[in-house]
Design a protein around this motif. Structure first.
Motif, mmCIF file in Angstrom:
data_model
loop_
_atom_site.group_PDB
_atom_site.id
_atom_site.type_symbol
_atom_site.label_atom_id
_atom_site.label_comp_id
_atom_site.label_asym_id
_atom_site.label_seq_id
_atom_site.Cartn_x
_atom_site.Cartn_y
_atom_site.Cartn_z
ATOM 1 N N ALA A 159 0.829 -1.209 0.000
ATOM 2 C CA ALA A 159 0.000 0.000 0.000
ATOM 3 C C ALA A 159 0.864 1.259 0.000
ATOM 4 N N GLU A 160 2.067 1.144 0.537
ATOM 5 C CA GLU A 160 2.977 2.296 0.568
ATOM 6 C C GLU A 160 3.815 2.395 -0.703
ATOM 7 N N ASN A 161 4.055 1.251 -1.346
ATOM 8 C CA ASN A 161 5.062 1.228 -2.414
ATOM 9 C C ASN A 161 4.540 0.880 -3.802
ATOM 10 N N ILE A 162 3.310 0.444 -3.920
ATOM 11 C CA ILE A 162 2.804 -0.014 -5.204
ATOM 12 C C ILE A 162 2.716 1.131 -6.211
ATOM 13 N N THR A 163 2.987 0.825 -7.460
ATOM 14 C CA THR A 163 2.928 1.830 -8.518
ATOM 15 C C THR A 163 1.555 1.801 -9.190
ATOM 16 N N ASN A 164 1.245 2.860 -9.900
ATOM 17 C CA ASN A 164 -0.014 2.899 -10.655
ATOM 18 C C ASN A 164 -0.063 1.804 -11.713
ATOM 19 N N ALA A 165 1.101 1.506 -12.300
ATOM 20 C CA ALA A 165 1.161 0.444 -13.312
ATOM 21 C C ALA A 165 0.818 -0.912 -12.687
ATOM 22 N N GLU A 166 1.285 -1.153 -11.481
ATOM 23 C CA GLU A 166 0.977 -2.418 -10.804
ATOM 24 C C GLU A 166 -0.503 -2.486 -10.426
ATOM 25 N N ILE A 167 -1.059 -1.376 -9.995
ATOM 26 C CA ILE A 167 -2.494 -1.347 -9.700
ATOM 27 C C ILE A 167 -3.294 -1.664 -10.954
ATOM 28 N N GLN A 168 -2.870 -1.126 -12.095
ATOM 29 C CA GLN A 168 -3.546 -1.413 -13.350
ATOM 30 C C GLN A 168 -3.444 -2.898 -13.698
ATOM 31 N N ASP A 200 -12.539 -23.608 -15.407
ATOM 32 C CA ASP A 200 -11.156 -23.635 -15.896
ATOM 33 C C ASP A 200 -10.222 -23.425 -14.711
ATOM 34 N N THR A 201 -10.034 -24.488 -13.940
ATOM 35 C CA THR A 201 -9.277 -24.359 -12.694
ATOM 36 C C THR A 201 -7.817 -24.010 -12.929
ATOM 37 N N ARG A 202 -7.250 -24.499 -14.021
ATOM 38 C CA ARG A 202 -5.834 -24.215 -14.275
ATOM 39 C C ARG A 202 -5.601 -22.732 -14.542
ATOM 40 N N ARG A 203 -6.454 -22.132 -15.384
ATOM 41 C CA ARG A 203 -6.294 -20.712 -15.688
ATOM 42 C C ARG A 203 -6.590 -19.863 -14.458
ATOM 43 N N ARG A 204 -7.584 -20.259 -13.670
ATOM 44 C CA ARG A 204 -7.869 -19.490 -12.463
ATOM 45 C C ARG A 204 -6.719 -19.571 -11.472
ATOM 46 N N ALA A 205 -6.080 -20.732 -11.400
ATOM 47 C CA ALA A 205 -4.921 -20.869 -10.521
ATOM 48 C C ALA A 205 -3.781 -19.969 -10.987
ATOM 49 N N GLU A 206 -3.584 -19.896 -12.299
ATOM 50 C CA GLU A 206 -2.534 -19.025 -12.843
ATOM 51 C C GLU A 206 -2.813 -17.561 -12.507
ATOM 52 N N LEU A 207 -4.064 -17.143 -12.677
ATOM 53 C CA LEU A 207 -4.429 -15.750 -12.386
ATOM 54 C C LEU A 207 -4.332 -15.466 -10.894
ATOM 55 N N ASN A 208 -4.695 -16.446 -10.077
ATOM 56 C CA ASN A 208 -4.604 -16.270 -8.633
ATOM 57 C C ASN A 208 -3.154 -16.082 -8.204
ATOM 58 N N LEU A 209 -2.275 -16.929 -8.732
ATOM 59 C CA LEU A 209 -0.853 -16.790 -8.426
ATOM 60 C C LEU A 209 -0.333 -15.435 -8.887
ATOM 61 N N GLU A 210 -0.689 -15.040 -10.105
ATOM 62 C CA GLU A 210 -0.223 -13.759 -10.634
ATOM 63 C C GLU A 210 -0.663 -12.608 -9.738
ATOM 64 N N PHE A 211 -1.908 -12.631 -9.298
ATOM 65 C CA PHE A 211 -2.427 -11.555 -8.450
ATOM 66 C C PHE A 211 -1.625 -11.453 -7.153
ATOM 67 N N HIS A 212 -1.517 -12.561 -6.457
ATOM 68 C CA HIS A 212 -0.810 -12.539 -5.168
ATOM 69 C C HIS A 212 0.670 -12.210 -5.356
ATOM 70 N N GLN A 213 1.226 -12.628 -6.471
ATOM 71 C CA GLN A 213 2.634 -12.343 -6.744
ATOM 72 C C GLN A 213 2.860 -10.848 -6.973
ATOM 73 N N ILE A 214 1.965 -10.201 -7.704
ATOM 74 C CA ILE A 214 2.091 -8.754 -7.931
ATOM 75 C C ILE A 214 2.061 -8.016 -6.601
ATOM 76 N N VAL A 215 1.122 -8.405 -5.728
ATOM 77 C CA VAL A 215 1.007 -7.747 -4.427
ATOM 78 C C VAL A 215 2.271 -7.969 -3.605
ATOM 79 N N ALA A 216 2.749 -9.209 -3.565
ATOM 80 C CA ALA A 216 3.949 -9.506 -2.770
ATOM 81 C C ALA A 216 5.152 -8.718 -3.263
ATOM 82 N N HIS A 217 5.348 -8.678 -4.571
ATOM 83 C CA HIS A 217 6.509 -7.983 -5.126
ATOM 84 C C HIS A 217 6.378 -6.468 -5.003
ATOM 85 N N ALA A 218 5.138 -5.978 -4.919
ATOM 86 C CA ALA A 218 4.927 -4.538 -4.724
ATOM 87 C C ALA A 218 5.318 -4.090 -3.324
#
Length: 235
Positions: A102-111, A127-145
């Motif tokens: 919340a302190e460090n995320i960029t506008n590009a990451e929010i987008q 489509d459990t496989r694609r949902r799993a991929e999107l779920n991982l991507e979401f949490h990964q963006i937040v963690a790296h932010a």
């Protein structure tokens, strides 16, 4: 039949496919607690050699989902406590990551997060496989932010075997819809730079996820006991 329970459809190291199939069978109680796992039987049922099977079993033992049996082989454990511990650890790591994000995320990451949520809402929930991929991507963006190297490393250490489509298969479709809505609420909190709220949302999100997994295990166990009782009466 074991042959009908285990399939290895995806392109990945053989041991990892074996691991995923056995993990799902344990989580959904197709292999209930105290089931004895014999290497030769599993090897024949899954159509794999003993080497990748042993790698998969070693990983399952490391996860606490099986334990060594006194007479050789392994025995399935009750995964509920280990699942709870894993998700509570995730809640601590990812909740704090969201607070920092919340302190460090960029506008590009929010987008990117907005686009991820939109994509998740648009796909077929089956489509459990694609949902799993999107779920991982979401949490990964937040963690790296979070911009916190140790937090990111802790997240990366667990991501491969927690963010799986096997978990998605266990959740109901209604639960999956709710998870996506919670992702959207989290993005709103991050955009407002509200670290306290972001932390609370992630912790509640993951505590609810493990609650559903544990409920699934209890329901599966009850169903198994009812079936055994019905079979015994029929006999």
């Amino acid at each position: 039949m074991l042959e009908e329970t285990f399939k290895l459809p995806r392109r990945e190291p053989t041991w990892k496919g074996v691991y995923r199939n056995l993990r799902l069978a344990i989580l959904n109680r197709s292999l209930p607690p105290e089931t004895r796992l014999i290497e030769v039987d599993l090897s024949q049922a899954m159509g794999v050699s003993r080497t990748p099977l042993r790698e998969a079993l070693a990983k399952l033992a490391q996860d606490g989902l099986i334990r060594s049996a006194e007479r050789g082989g392994y025995v399935v454990t009750d995964p509920r406590q280990d699942l709870a511990d894993a998700y509570h650890l995730r809640a601590a790591i990812e909740g704090y990551a969201a607070r920092l994000a919340a302190e460090n995320i960029t506008n590009a990451e929010i987008q990117r997060l907005r686009e991820n949520v939109a994509a998740n809402m648009a796909i077929d929930l089956s489509d459990t496989r694609r949902r799993a991929e999107l779920n991982l991507e979401f949490h990964q963006i937040v963690a790296h932010a979070s911009r916190a190297p140790r937090i990111i490393q802790a997240f990366d250490n667990q991501r491969e075997f927690i963010f799986t489509d096997e978990d998605m298969q266990i959740h109901t479709l209604d639960a999956c819809r709710q998870f996506v809505r919670e992702h959207e609420i989290l993005v709103d909190a991050l955009e407002l730079r509200d670290g306290d709220k972001a932390d609370r949302i992630v912790r509640a999100h993951l505590h609810r996820a493990v609650g559903l997994l544990l409920d699934n295990g209890r329901d599966a166990m009850s169903a198994s006991k009812s079936k055994k009782s019905s079979d015994a009466e029929a006999a």
